[in-house]
Write a protein that holds these residues in place. Structure first.
Motif, PDB file in Angstrom:
ATOM      1  N   UNK A 218       0.815  -1.208   0.000  1.00 57.75           N
ATOM      2  CA  UNK A 218       0.000   0.000   0.000  1.00 57.75           C
ATOM      3  C   UNK A 218       0.853   1.264   0.000  1.00 57.75           C
ATOM      4  N   UNK A 219       2.057   1.196   0.529  1.00 56.14           N
ATOM      5  CA  UNK A 219       2.883   2.391   0.661  1.00 56.14           C
ATOM      6  C   UNK A 219       3.513   2.883  -0.620  1.00 56.14           C
ATOM      7  N   UNK A 220       3.367   2.153  -1.720  1.00 58.39           N
ATOM      8  CA  UNK A 220       3.962   2.545  -2.997  1.00 58.39           C
ATOM      9  C   UNK A 220       3.013   3.481  -3.742  1.00 58.39           C
ATOM     10  N   UNK A 221       3.544   4.627  -4.168  1.00 60.83           N
ATOM     11  CA  UNK A 221       2.731   5.601  -4.894  1.00 60.83           C
ATOM     12  C   UNK A 221       3.446   6.041  -6.176  1.00 60.83           C
ATOM     13  N   UNK A 222       2.845   6.983  -6.879  1.00 57.29           N
ATOM     14  CA  UNK A 222       3.439   7.508  -8.111  1.00 57.29           C
ATOM     15  C   UNK A 222       4.800   8.152  -7.855  1.00 57.29           C
ATOM     16  N   UNK A 223       5.010   8.641  -6.651  1.00 60.32           N
ATOM     17  CA  UNK A 223       6.270   9.317  -6.339  1.00 60.32           C
ATOM     18  C   UNK A 223       7.471   8.405  -6.542  1.00 60.32           C
ATOM     19  N   UNK A 224       7.440   7.225  -5.921  1.00 54.25           N
ATOM     20  CA  UNK A 224       8.569   6.294  -6.079  1.00 54.25           C
ATOM     21  C   UNK A 224       8.555   5.614  -7.437  1.00 54.25           C
ATOM     22  N   UNK A 225       7.375   5.449  -8.022  1.00 54.72           N
ATOM     23  CA  UNK A 225       7.299   4.829  -9.347  1.00 54.72           C
ATOM     24  C   UNK A 225       7.987   5.689 -10.400  1.00 54.72           C
ATOM     25  N   UNK A 226       7.885   6.981 -10.276  1.00 48.64           N
ATOM     26  CA  UNK A 226       8.546   7.865 -11.243  1.00 48.64           C
ATOM     27  C   UNK A 226      10.059   7.730 -11.147  1.00 48.64           C
ATOM     28  N   UNK A 227      10.574   7.567  -9.922  1.00 49.98           N
ATOM     29  CA  UNK A 227      12.013   7.373  -9.736  1.00 49.98           C
ATOM     30  C   UNK A 227      12.432   6.010 -10.271  1.00 49.98           C
ATOM     31  N   UNK A 228      11.612   5.017 -10.025  1.00 45.34           N
ATOM     32  CA  UNK A 228      11.901   3.665 -10.523  1.00 45.34           C
ATOM     33  C   UNK A 228      12.042   3.672 -12.042  1.00 45.34           C
ATOM     34  N   UNK A 229      11.109   4.278 -12.718  1.00 43.01           N
ATOM     35  CA  UNK A 229      11.126   4.276 -14.184  1.00 43.01           C
ATOM     36  C   UNK A 229      12.362   4.983 -14.737  1.00 43.01           C
ATOM     37  N   UNK A 230      12.783   6.038 -14.072  1.00 41.59           N
ATOM     38  CA  UNK A 230      13.953   6.777 -14.531  1.00 41.59           C
ATOM     39  C   UNK A 230      15.259   6.064 -14.184  1.00 41.59           C
ATOM     40  N   UNK A 231      15.278   5.354 -13.058  1.00 38.53           N
ATOM     41  CA  UNK A 231      16.529   4.793 -12.547  1.00 38.53           C
ATOM     42  C   UNK A 231      16.858   3.415 -13.094  1.00 38.53           C
ATOM     43  N   UNK A 232      15.865   2.692 -13.610  1.00 32.01           N
ATOM     44  CA  UNK A 232      16.078   1.311 -14.062  1.00 32.01           C
ATOM     45  C   UNK A 232      15.758   1.190 -15.550  1.00 32.01           C
TER      46      UNK A 232
END
Length: 314
Positions: A218-232
């Motif tokens: 539940x703690x995963x939001x668009x905020x960390x997803x945007x970093x994930x997409x850019x970093x990997x």
């Protein structure tokens, strides 16, 4: 060491000695005992890997020579997989399997939930610094202390599975991101305590990730997803099933930066619409959510039914 009728490995059992292969030649008899074969070239490469761990523990009780041979095999083994018997292994048996090991590359301890604790696992991680894959699925008696030892000693780690390890905290994820730079695959599905901050540190530190499973967090939001997409940039497979706070914005980032994506698991993400998913589908990305019928297809079916009712020839 073998088992009683209860099935716990590490308990006593009596087994019949079957060590020798006898070949008769005329009046003479030639006996080849198992431990007379080349151990590392024959027995350890072609025989022992085919035997269940239970059988190897039984063989240890046959004779002193067999015990020494099996123990030497455990000490040099590169693979230890107790997934099928994880609930039956005892702490004593685990000591026999691992106390002398220093060459493990692949360690699967799945479902060792009742007996595996930090005290047992940490010495193994310290002695086997070349571990590349580790599966701790459903090992609920561990803590983040083991992860700290793993991260600081096993820096060559490539694949880590922590599915349903509910003890995993943001601090545990953070330490993996800080030290395990070679990580390519991770599964933290069902680890409810993980949050955006921890995921951000993980994906920034582990830019080689190609496979990420993090469903039902539940703690995963668009905020960390945007970093994930850019970093990997090499991401191939992403599982965010049941991450209810993810929205279309996350998928837009994935469409823009995930040029190598092949599989997206997105079920139960109710805030993600087909409008953004269709762009990924057009790029050949497979999904676990079926695409709705196209408007043209639905219109063709309606017209076909209408013509049939009116008996109109086309």
């Amino acid at each position: 060491m073998a088992c009683e009728q209860s099935g716990d490995y590490g308990q006593h059992i009596t087994v019949r000695e079957e060590q020798a292969l006898t070949t008769n030649s005329g009046d003479s008899s030639f006996v080849v005992r198992l431990y007379d074969l080349p151990w590392e070239d024959i027995v350890f490469q072609y025989i022992f890997p085919l035997l269940p761990i239970q059988t190897l523990f039984q063989l240890r009780r046959v004779s002193r020579e067999c015990k020494h041979m099996v123990q030497h095999y455990f000490s040099i083994s590169r693979v230890l997989n107790i997934a099928r018997i994880g609930g039956k292994v005892t702490a004593e048996a685990f000591h026999i399997l691992t106390d002398e090991s220093s060459n493990l590359l692949h360690l699967n301890l799945r479902n060792a939930k009742d007996w595996l604790n930090d005290t047992l696992l940490m010495p193994v991680l310290k002695s086997n610094a070349r571990i590349q894959t580790l599966d701790l699925t459903n090992c609920i008696s561990l803590s983040n202390t083991s992860l700290q030892v793993l991260a600081t000693h096993c820096v060559e780690l490539k694949c880590l599975t922590l599915r349903d390890c509910v003890w995993l905290s943001p601090e545990g994820v953070t330490v993996i991101g800080l030290y395990c730079k070679e990580l390519e695959k991770i599964d933290i599905s069902g680890c409810w305590n993980v949050n955006d901050e921890a995921l951000t540190v993980l994906v920034k530190g582990c830019s080689k990730l190609t496979f990420i499973q993090m469903s039902k967090i539940y703690g995963i939001t668009d905020s960390s997803m945007s970093v994930l997409c850019r970093s990997c940039p090499n991401l191939v497979h992403l599982n965010v099933q049941g991450c209810w706070r993810i929205t279309d914005d996350s998928i837009r980032f994935l469409t823009e930066y995930g040029k190598n994506m092949q599989m997206l698991q997105i079920r139960e993400c109710n805030q993600v619409t087909e409008t953004v998913l269709s762009k990924l589908r057009s790029n050949g990305v497979k999904m676990d959510r079926l695409a709705p019928p196209s408007m043209e297809g639905r219109m063709d079916k309606l017209l076909s039914r209408f013509r049939h009712k009116l008996h109109v020839q086309t």
